[in-house]
Design an enzyme around this catalytic site. Sequence first.
Site, PDB file in Angstrom:
ATOM      1  CE1 TYR A  85      -3.761  -2.625   4.856  1.00 47.53           C
ATOM      2  CE2 TYR A  85      -3.336  -0.405   4.593  1.00 47.53           C
ATOM      3  CZ  TYR A  85      -3.850  -1.547   4.110  1.00 47.53           C
ATOM      4  OH  TYR A  85      -3.931  -1.607   2.711  1.00 47.53           O
ATOM      5  CB  SER A 142      -0.834   0.140   1.228  1.00 46.86           C
ATOM      6  OG  SER A 142      -1.312   1.347   1.426  1.00 46.86           O
TER       7      SER A 142
HETATM    8  N1  NAP Z   1      -8.339  -0.903  -2.110  1.00 46.96           N
HETATM    9  C1  NAP Z   1      -7.468  -0.043  -1.926  1.00 46.96           C
HETATM   10  O1  NAP Z   1      -7.601   1.277  -2.041  1.00 46.96           O
HETATM   11  C2  NAP Z   1      -6.219  -0.441  -1.275  1.00 46.96           C
HETATM   12  C3  NAP Z   1      -4.950   0.266  -1.227  1.00 46.96           C
HETATM   13  C4  NAP Z   1      -3.864  -0.221  -0.672  1.00 46.96           C
HETATM   14  C5  NAP Z   1      -3.609  -1.614  -0.554  1.00 46.96           C
HETATM   15  N2  NAP Z   1      -4.787  -2.426  -0.523  1.00 46.96           N
HETATM   16  C6  NAP Z   1      -4.271  -3.653  -0.436  1.00 46.96           C
HETATM   17  O2  NAP Z   1      -4.762  -4.414  -1.514  1.00 46.96           O
HETATM   18  C7  NAP Z   1      -5.218  -5.774  -1.165  1.00 46.96           C
HETATM   19  C8  NAP Z   1      -6.631  -6.267  -1.565  1.00 46.96           C
HETATM   20  O3  NAP Z   1      -7.692  -5.436  -0.667  1.00 46.96           O
HETATM   21  P1  NAP Z   1      -8.779  -4.903  -1.754  1.00 46.96           P
HETATM   22  O4  NAP Z   1      -8.785  -3.400  -1.445  1.00 46.96           O
HETATM   23  O5  NAP Z   1      -9.403  -5.718  -2.623  1.00 46.96           O
HETATM   24  O6  NAP Z   1      -9.775  -5.175  -0.205  1.00 46.96           O
HETATM   25  P2  NAP Z   1     -10.999  -6.257  -0.209  1.00 46.96           P
HETATM   26  O7  NAP Z   1     -12.081  -5.981  -1.265  1.00 46.96           O
HETATM   27  O8  NAP Z   1     -11.527  -6.000   1.152  1.00 46.96           O
HETATM   28  O9  NAP Z   1     -10.333  -7.470  -0.394  1.00 46.96           O
HETATM   29  C9  NAP Z   1      -9.628  -8.409   0.446  1.00 46.96           C
HETATM   30  C10 NAP Z   1      -9.345  -9.816   0.092  1.00 46.96           C
HETATM   31  O10 NAP Z   1      -8.350 -10.219   1.237  1.00 46.96           O
HETATM   32  C11 NAP Z   1      -9.021 -11.357   1.674  1.00 46.96           C
HETATM   33  N3  NAP Z   1      -8.862 -11.745   3.159  1.00 46.96           N
HETATM   34  C12 NAP Z   1      -9.046 -11.034   4.044  1.00 46.96           C
HETATM   35  N4  NAP Z   1      -8.578 -11.475   5.304  1.00 46.96           N
HETATM   36  C13 NAP Z   1      -8.013 -12.765   4.879  1.00 46.96           C
HETATM   37  C14 NAP Z   1      -7.755 -14.065   5.551  1.00 46.96           C
HETATM   38  N5  NAP Z   1      -7.500 -13.872   6.945  1.00 46.96           N
HETATM   39  N6  NAP Z   1      -7.579 -15.008   4.886  1.00 46.96           N
HETATM   40  C15 NAP Z   1      -7.312 -15.061   3.316  1.00 46.96           C
HETATM   41  N7  NAP Z   1      -7.834 -14.153   2.835  1.00 46.96           N
HETATM   42  C16 NAP Z   1      -8.162 -12.970   3.561  1.00 46.96           C
HETATM   43  C17 NAP Z   1     -10.558 -11.356   1.428  1.00 46.96           C
HETATM   44  O11 NAP Z   1     -10.928 -12.546   1.225  1.00 46.96           O
HETATM   45  P3  NAP Z   1     -12.198 -13.485   2.233  1.00 46.96           P
HETATM   46  O12 NAP Z   1     -12.652 -12.442   3.026  1.00 46.96           O
HETATM   47  O13 NAP Z   1     -12.992 -14.188   1.484  1.00 46.96           O
HETATM   48  O14 NAP Z   1     -11.064 -14.173   3.099  1.00 46.96           O
HETATM   49  C18 NAP Z   1     -10.624 -10.597  -0.158  1.00 46.96           C
HETATM   50  O15 NAP Z   1     -10.635 -11.387  -0.788  1.00 46.96           O
HETATM   51  C19 NAP Z   1      -5.011  -5.931   0.321  1.00 46.96           C
HETATM   52  O16 NAP Z   1      -3.688  -6.138   0.774  1.00 46.96           O
HETATM   53  C20 NAP Z   1      -4.956  -4.443   0.634  1.00 46.96           C
HETATM   54  O17 NAP Z   1      -4.228  -4.123   1.899  1.00 46.96           O
HETATM   55  C21 NAP Z   1      -5.818  -1.704  -1.262  1.00 46.96           C
END
Ligand code: NAP
Length: 264
Positions: A154, A141
Amino acid sequence: MKINNKNIWITGASSGIGRGLSVEMSKYNTTIVLSARNVIELEKVKFECEQNGAKCIIQKIDLSNPEEIISATENVFSKIKNVDILVNNGGISQRAFSYETDISVDRRIMEVNYFGSITLTKLVLPKMIEQKSGYILAVSSIVGAFGFPLRSAYSASKHALHGFYETLYFEVKKYNINVSVVLPGRVKTDVSKNALTKNGTKYGKMDDGQDSGISVEKCAKKIIKGINKNKKEMAVGGSELAMLFVKRRLPFIFNMIVNKIKPT
Ligand SMILES: NC(=O)c1ccc[n+]([C@@H]2O[C@H](COP(=O)([O-])OP(=O)(O)OC[C@H]3O[C@@H](n4cnc5c(N)ncnc54)[C@H](OP(=O)(O)O)[C@@H]3O)[C@@H](O)[C@H]2O)c1
């Protein structure tokens, strides 16, 4: 690395960036292992990816459970002989002040975001080393490059990824394995809704910042471009990426403006 015809394993494939990346990568005659906890959502992603011609395997994984990560890896390697690209994307965010967050929440975020990612990486790496090729991605991130209010654990977990994966980058270069760290800014997903509050319950709200983020499709396309170019770091997002430059080059300005940015 070109992603055509590759075996790809994506964690966090049930939602957001991981889901978008799975669908986008399914257009390249790939075999994709879709992992997360929510198998019902993974089934929907599998259906969509198969429409694009990919072969898919669903492998449930809880990144906070090391034993489950080990058995998941054994299961995956009983179905496919190798993984060419591992995308460590699954993760969980935070919306709480550091001084109010229960230590169990700090530990949970570290366990999922950091230990979950590196555990899986360590299990997949030996075969990559044996075959002398591979690609490992870690989704960090922009707050993996600086601290930001309401995201202490985080941000710490993402900083930890940078230390681990940059070291790995240098260590496995000799085996023709590339390691990339992705720094998304704001991508429109449910990440804020799924973020943990001070006592570990779900925050449950779509942040304004999140809502105005780039689409998962755009994010996925940029990541694929970065893989094609073997990029070591990929910043993906909108104007918020300027913060990376300000932090690095103009730290005094960074310190003045951070508290003026709405953290939700
Ligand atoms: N969206 C943004 O603006 C943003 C910015 C910076 C970084 N990120 C990073 O991008 C990545 C994806 O996030 P996203 O934005 O797509 O959010 P999201 O829609 O909440 O997706 C998160 C994913 O992680 C999985 N997950 C969460 N806890 C888990 C666990 N204990 N075991 C296995 N899987 C788990 C969830 O699946 P289940 O709940 O089905 O397990 C889901 O598929 C993350 O690492 C996040 O930190 C996102």
